[in-house]
Design a protein around this motif. Structure first.
Motif, PDB file in Angstrom:
ATOM      1  N   GLY A  37       0.796  -1.227   0.000  1.00 27.68           N
ATOM      2  CA  GLY A  37       0.000   0.000   0.000  1.00 27.68           C
ATOM      3  C   GLY A  37       0.819   1.263   0.000  1.00 27.68           C
ATOM      4  O   GLY A  37       0.392   2.288   0.555  1.00 27.68           O
ATOM      5  N   LEU A  38       1.995   1.215  -0.620  1.00 24.60           N
ATOM      6  CA  LEU A  38       2.878   2.381  -0.706  1.00 24.60           C
ATOM      7  C   LEU A  38       3.016   2.758  -2.183  1.00 24.60           C
ATOM      8  O   LEU A  38       3.876   2.233  -2.885  1.00 24.60           O
ATOM      9  CB  LEU A  38       4.245   2.040  -0.107  1.00 24.60           C
ATOM     10  N   PRO A  39       2.159   3.637  -2.689  1.00 23.54           N
ATOM     11  CA  PRO A  39       2.196   3.964  -4.118  1.00 23.54           C
ATOM     12  C   PRO A  39       3.448   4.740  -4.512  1.00 23.54           C
ATOM     13  O   PRO A  39       3.898   5.625  -3.782  1.00 23.54           O
ATOM     14  CB  PRO A  39       0.942   4.816  -4.320  1.00 23.54           C
ATOM     15  N   CYS A  40       4.003   4.379  -5.678  1.00 29.02           N
ATOM     16  CA  CYS A  40       5.152   5.073  -6.264  1.00 29.02           C
ATOM     17  C   CYS A  40       4.682   5.719  -7.560  1.00 29.02           C
ATOM     18  O   CYS A  40       4.407   5.013  -8.540  1.00 29.02           O
ATOM     19  CB  CYS A  40       6.291   4.097  -6.547  1.00 29.02           C
ATOM     20  N   VAL A  41       4.557   7.024  -7.571  1.00 28.09           N
ATOM     21  CA  VAL A  41       4.050   7.725  -8.751  1.00 28.09           C
ATOM     22  C   VAL A  41       5.190   8.424  -9.475  1.00 28.09           C
ATOM     23  O   VAL A  41       6.201   8.792  -8.872  1.00 28.09           O
ATOM     24  CB  VAL A  41       2.948   8.741  -8.372  1.00 28.09           C
ATOM     25  N   LEU A  42       5.011   8.602 -10.786  1.00 24.17           N
ATOM     26  CA  LEU A  42       6.066   9.121 -11.650  1.00 24.17           C
ATOM     27  C   LEU A  42       5.823  10.574 -12.048  1.00 24.17           C
ATOM     28  O   LEU A  42       4.696  10.950 -12.386  1.00 24.17           O
ATOM     29  CB  LEU A  42       6.165   8.261 -12.911  1.00 24.17           C
ATOM     30  N   THR A  44       1.971   9.877 -13.116  1.00 18.05           N
ATOM     31  CA  THR A  44       1.483   8.644 -13.713  1.00 18.05           C
ATOM     32  C   THR A  44       1.837   7.480 -12.800  1.00 18.05           C
ATOM     33  O   THR A  44       2.780   7.548 -12.006  1.00 18.05           O
ATOM     34  CB  THR A  44       2.101   8.403 -15.108  1.00 18.05           C
ATOM     35  N   ILE A  45       1.049   6.418 -12.936  1.00 19.33           N
ATOM     36  CA  ILE A  45       1.274   5.191 -12.196  1.00 19.33           C
ATOM     37  C   ILE A  45       0.611   4.085 -13.010  1.00 19.33           C
ATOM     38  O   ILE A  45      -0.337   4.355 -13.769  1.00 19.33           O
ATOM     39  CB  ILE A  45       0.674   5.272 -10.767  1.00 19.33           C
ATOM     40  N   ASN A  46       1.116   2.881 -12.882  1.00 21.86           N
ATOM     41  CA  ASN A  46       0.477   1.764 -13.562  1.00 21.86           C
ATOM     42  C   ASN A  46      -1.026   1.818 -13.328  1.00 21.86           C
ATOM     43  O   ASN A  46      -1.476   1.885 -12.181  1.00 21.86           O
ATOM     44  CB  ASN A  46       1.066   0.453 -13.033  1.00 21.86           C
ATOM     45  N   GLU A  47      -1.816   1.824 -14.395  1.00 19.59           N
ATOM     46  CA  GLU A  47      -3.257   2.049 -14.266  1.00 19.59           C
ATOM     47  C   GLU A  47      -3.938   0.957 -13.452  1.00 19.59           C
ATOM     48  O   GLU A  47      -4.864   1.231 -12.680  1.00 19.59           O
ATOM     49  CB  GLU A  47      -3.907   2.166 -15.654  1.00 19.59           C
TER      50      GLU A  47
END
Length: 207
Positions: A118-123, A163-166
């Motif tokens: 549950g730790l999102p990595c966004v670009l 962006t992040i993997n959809e």
């Protein structure tokens, strides 16, 4: 009994800006802590080597700075989390208090391990990532928001697209990002299907 997973629509709080590319998992959590039987105490040792070096030089690593003591967002540069595929790295950051990471790029396995907990990595683009870090450097108290619903990073009045993997993004927002919990919650349905699988019953299950 499984604890229901909550939707992760946004992460809001102050941020830490880490400058420099190619920060690998060995720097995030030293290899000697991979022998830990649980992840509970890993937060105390995040960036331990870098923090000691900074202290010895008379400075303070961002993770030791008082103004960042309650930060929940980490801003990074390129190829963060590269190196060995240790799940302890995102666990250490998460247990320190980080709840979202925004950077130019991430080690693929690190990003996957982060999503699992549950730790999102966004670009961000390189220009936007540098601008976000500069904004936090200028004002450590600035509120930063990683908004997964709107796919943007906000810092005060500033905002940048992320962006992040959809597939990951949808799972975070829907609250089904934890596949193990989702699986355990479907125990009854899994058992029902298992009863109908002939190869689990010596092929004696009626069609």
């Amino acid at each position: 009994m499984a604890i229901p997973v909550q939707p992760l629509v946004s992460v809001r709080g102050t941020a830490i800006a880490l400058h420099g590319d190619d920060i690998d998992t060995d720097r995030i959590i030293p290899a000697r802590y991979l022998k830990s039987l649980t992840f509970d105490a890993l937060g105390d040792h995040v960036f331990e080597g870098d923090r000691r070096i900074a202290t010895a030089a008379g400075g303070a690593h961002p993770f030791d700075a008082p103004e960042h003591a309650t930060a929940s967002v980490l801003l990074t540069a390129e190829n963060f989390g590269c190196g060995s595929s240790r799940e302890h790295a995102p666990q250490a950051l998460h247990r320190w208090g980080i709840r979202a990471i925004a950077g130019v790029s991430f080690g693929e396995i690190f990003s996957g391990n982060s999503a699992t907990i549950g730790l999102p990595c966004v670009l961000l683009t390189p220009v936007d990532a540098a601008a976000a870090r500069a904004a936090v450097d200028a004002d450590p108290a600035l509120e930063v928001v990683v908004d997964l619903e709107r796919s943007e990073l906000r810092a005060g009045s500033l905002r940048w697209p992320v962006t992040i993997n959809e597939s990951q993004r949808r799972r975070f927002v829907a609250g089904n990002w934890d596949t193990l919990t989702t699986l355990s919650e479907a125990g009854a349905a899994i058992s029902e299907v298992a009863q109908r699988l002939p190869y689990l019953h010596n092929w004696h299950v009626a069609a």
